[in-house]
Design a protein around this motif. Structure first.
Motif, PDB file in Angstrom:
ATOM      1  N   THR A  19       0.816  -1.213   0.000  1.00 58.17           N
ATOM      2  CA  THR A  19       0.000   0.000   0.000  1.00 58.17           C
ATOM      3  C   THR A  19       0.848   1.261   0.000  1.00 58.17           C
ATOM      4  O   THR A  19       0.571   2.217  -0.727  1.00 58.17           O
ATOM      5  N   SER A  22       3.880   0.981  -3.180  1.00 54.28           N
ATOM      6  CA  SER A  22       3.467   0.639  -4.542  1.00 54.28           C
ATOM      7  C   SER A  22       4.272  -0.520  -5.121  1.00 54.28           C
ATOM      8  O   SER A  22       4.641  -0.514  -6.299  1.00 54.28           O
ATOM      9  N   ASN A  24       4.308  -4.544  -6.056  1.00 50.95           N
ATOM     10  CA  ASN A  24       3.311  -5.558  -6.357  1.00 50.95           C
ATOM     11  C   ASN A  24       3.158  -6.521  -5.184  1.00 50.95           C
ATOM     12  O   ASN A  24       4.135  -7.118  -4.715  1.00 50.95           O
ATOM     13  N   LYS A 228      -0.742   6.227  -9.008  1.00 46.82           N
ATOM     14  CA  LYS A 228      -0.187   5.119  -8.264  1.00 46.82           C
ATOM     15  C   LYS A 228      -1.344   4.271  -7.786  1.00 46.82           C
ATOM     16  O   LYS A 228      -2.399   4.768  -7.442  1.00 46.82           O
ATOM     17  N   THR A 230      -2.419   0.060  -6.125  1.00 54.74           N
ATOM     18  CA  THR A 230      -1.958  -1.218  -5.618  1.00 54.74           C
ATOM     19  C   THR A 230      -2.895  -2.347  -5.977  1.00 54.74           C
ATOM     20  O   THR A 230      -2.804  -3.418  -5.439  1.00 54.74           O
ATOM     21  N   ASP A 234      -2.732  -2.043 -12.358  1.00 54.10           N
ATOM     22  CA  ASP A 234      -2.038  -0.783 -12.159  1.00 54.10           C
ATOM     23  C   ASP A 234      -0.756  -0.784 -12.968  1.00 54.10           C
ATOM     24  O   ASP A 234       0.082  -1.659 -12.842  1.00 54.10           O
ATOM     25  N   GLY A 236       0.972   2.371 -13.573  1.00 52.18           N
ATOM     26  CA  GLY A 236       1.795   3.538 -13.255  1.00 52.18           C
ATOM     27  C   GLY A 236       1.410   4.771 -14.014  1.00 52.18           C
ATOM     28  O   GLY A 236       0.611   5.568 -13.579  1.00 52.18           O
ATOM     29  N   THR A 429      -7.032   1.573  -7.449  1.00 52.79           N
ATOM     30  CA  THR A 429      -6.726   1.777  -8.865  1.00 52.79           C
ATOM     31  C   THR A 429      -7.927   2.324  -9.626  1.00 52.79           C
ATOM     32  O   THR A 429      -7.802   3.260 -10.422  1.00 52.79           O
TER      33      THR A 429
END
Length: 475
Positions: A19, A22, A24, A228, A230, A234, A236, A429
């Motif tokens: 969280t 960021s 994975n 950003k 999580t 996602d 970026g 997201t």
């Protein structure tokens, strides 16, 4: 400190790092599985990989591969524009078209953030053009994605149903799907009424370009957005470009989310409103999507293997359109889910699941334990991965459910609804995609609106889901 408590604390650390940094969550979970499995549980590599979800891996890759082909060859563009043409200038129907469209995309296999990323830029552009509340339009898109998100062939549905089957719990794919569909439909109806829907009905219809696309204008727009997140999908940062043709001229720029729908130079257009035409690859892709639904629901074939087979057929017939599709498979989602479930497998091997479930059941008030699990799922999911949370919470609830006082079907549905409807949070997201896709808005104000609404959802929905889905099955 007991090994079971250590393994749960490591899981909490995984959520916190994912969280705040960021990173994975799946990659973190694989590392945690290796560390805890080797140092705490005394497992070898075979013991650690025993929890790797091989069949679910194929489902995730196959379905997202097929959908990536649909996006690459313009099939999703055609679906978006065909749906928009249905409103024929009736402004009040536009939010519902967007709701239905994202629901349809996730129901046939799109990852929720991918569906939101496709539809949100168009939806928010309509909101700006016709003075529709961006909060209404953005939340309708997100709730639409979640409404279809638990169909038997969807990503979320496949994951949850797979976990239920793996844990030998009673399950109902249709009940899970309907619970999410009805919950999000009811929420969307309330939002429509509260955020200006009645005024939109009073406005009636607006002039169209004669081909069904609301609005008349020639315009170009470009935008870039960074975010950003999580949750699955996602990526970026991203850029989106779009063109449209009609009467008059306009131009503008604004932030858009990644993978925004655009009319690419290699796409055929109908010459009006950027509406794409049906081409042989798109017709074949539409047939493949229908075939996937029929194969899975009608003949009980494996969704992953069927999707891979259909994707390979399309790729062989039209390699140019499908060349980019492999790179667009939701690999971050695959990594996240497989990592989290592998770590859950380690927890099962070392007895943590039974230990934690007995602890929850030891509260002595089953209904209280059930609502606490729903709130844990909602609060954590508002900042982290919805799918990752469900992958962890459902196994943790297994011993608690095994006592038989709480119905497993209702509890799983309540957990699923609680953990996904909160994706409207700007920290998730989907919420971030909506925020990035809104052109010509006060982003600070829009962020606060999403945050307040997300807080209301976190506070209210778990209790409502518990009352409707869990309490009736108690006893």
């Amino acid at each position: 400190m007991s090994p079971e408590l250590i393994s749960i604390l490591v899981l909490v650390v995984v959520f916190v790092i994912a969280t705040t940094r960021s990173v994975n969550m799946g990659a973190l979970a694989f590392a945690a599985a290796f560390g805890v499995g080797t140092l705490v549980a005394d497992l070898d590599a075979d013991g650690i990989f025993a929890g790797f979800p091989g069949s679910l891996f194929v489902v995730l890759v196959g379905v997202t591969y097929l959908f990536a082909i649909a996006r690459s060859n313009g099939t999703t563009d055609w679906l978006v524009h065909a749906a928009v043409r249905l409103v024929r200038g009736r402004v009040a129907l536009i939010p519902w078209v967007m709701f239905a469209l994202t629901g349809a995309l996730t129901a046939i296999g799109a990852v929720s953030p991918a569906a939101v990323a496709i539809v949100a830029p168009i939806a928010l552009s309509f909101a700006t053009r016709y003075s529709i509340s961006p909060l209404l339009m953005g939340t309708m898109v997100v709730h639409g994605a979640q409404a279809g998100g638990f169909s038997p062939i969807s990503i979320y549905g496949s994951i949850v149903n797979g976990i239920v089957e793996r844990e030998n719990l009673p399950g109902s794919e249709i009940s899970l799907f309907l619970a999410s569909l009805i919950a999000n439909l009811l929420i969307a109806s309330v939002l429509f009424a509260v955020l200006g829907g009645r005024k939109l009905w009073a406005r009636g219809s607006v002039p169209t370009d004669g081909e069904g696309d609301p609005g008349a204008g020639t315009g170009t727009g470009t935008g870039t957005g960074a975010r950003k997140g999580t949750q699955p999908g996602d990526t970026g940062t991203g850029t989106g470009t779009g063109t449209s043709t009609g009467k008059g001229t306009e131009s503008g720029s604004g932030g858009t989310a990644p993978t925004a729908v655009a009319v690419r130079p290699d796409q055929d257009t109908g010459g009006t409103g950027g509406t794409t035409r049906l081409t042989p690859p798109r017709i074949a892709t539409l047939i493949a999507l229908v075939a996937l639904v029929v194969a899975v629901l009608g003949f009980d074939l494996d969704a992953g293997l069927t999707a891979v087979t259909l994707a390979v057929v399309l790729s062989t017939a039209w390699p140019e359109d499908s060349r980019r599709a492999v790179g667009e498979i939701a690999w971050s989602t695959v990594l996240l889910i497989c990592g989290v479930l592998t770590y859950v497998g380690v927890l099962e091997e070392m007895g943590t699941i039974t230990w934690a479930g007995e602890g929850v059941g030891g509260i002595g008030v089953p209904l209280l334990a059930a609502v606490l699990l729903c709130y844990i799922g909602a609060i954590v999911s508002a900042f982290a991965s919805s799918v990752g949370i469900m992958g962890a919470l459902i196994p943790l609830a297994v011993p608690f459910l095994a006592q038989g006082e709480i119905g497993a079907v209702g509890m799983v549905a309540a957990l699923a609804v609680s953990a996904t409807v909160v994706d409207v949070s700007p920290f998730s997201t989907n919420g971030a995609l909506v925020l990035a896709a809104a052109p010509d808005v006060d982003r600070d104000r829009f962020f606060r609106q999403l945050m307040v609404y997300g807080g209301i959802v976190v506070a209210a929905v778990p209790t409502l889901a518990w009352l409707v889905l869990v309490v009736p099955g108690f006893g």
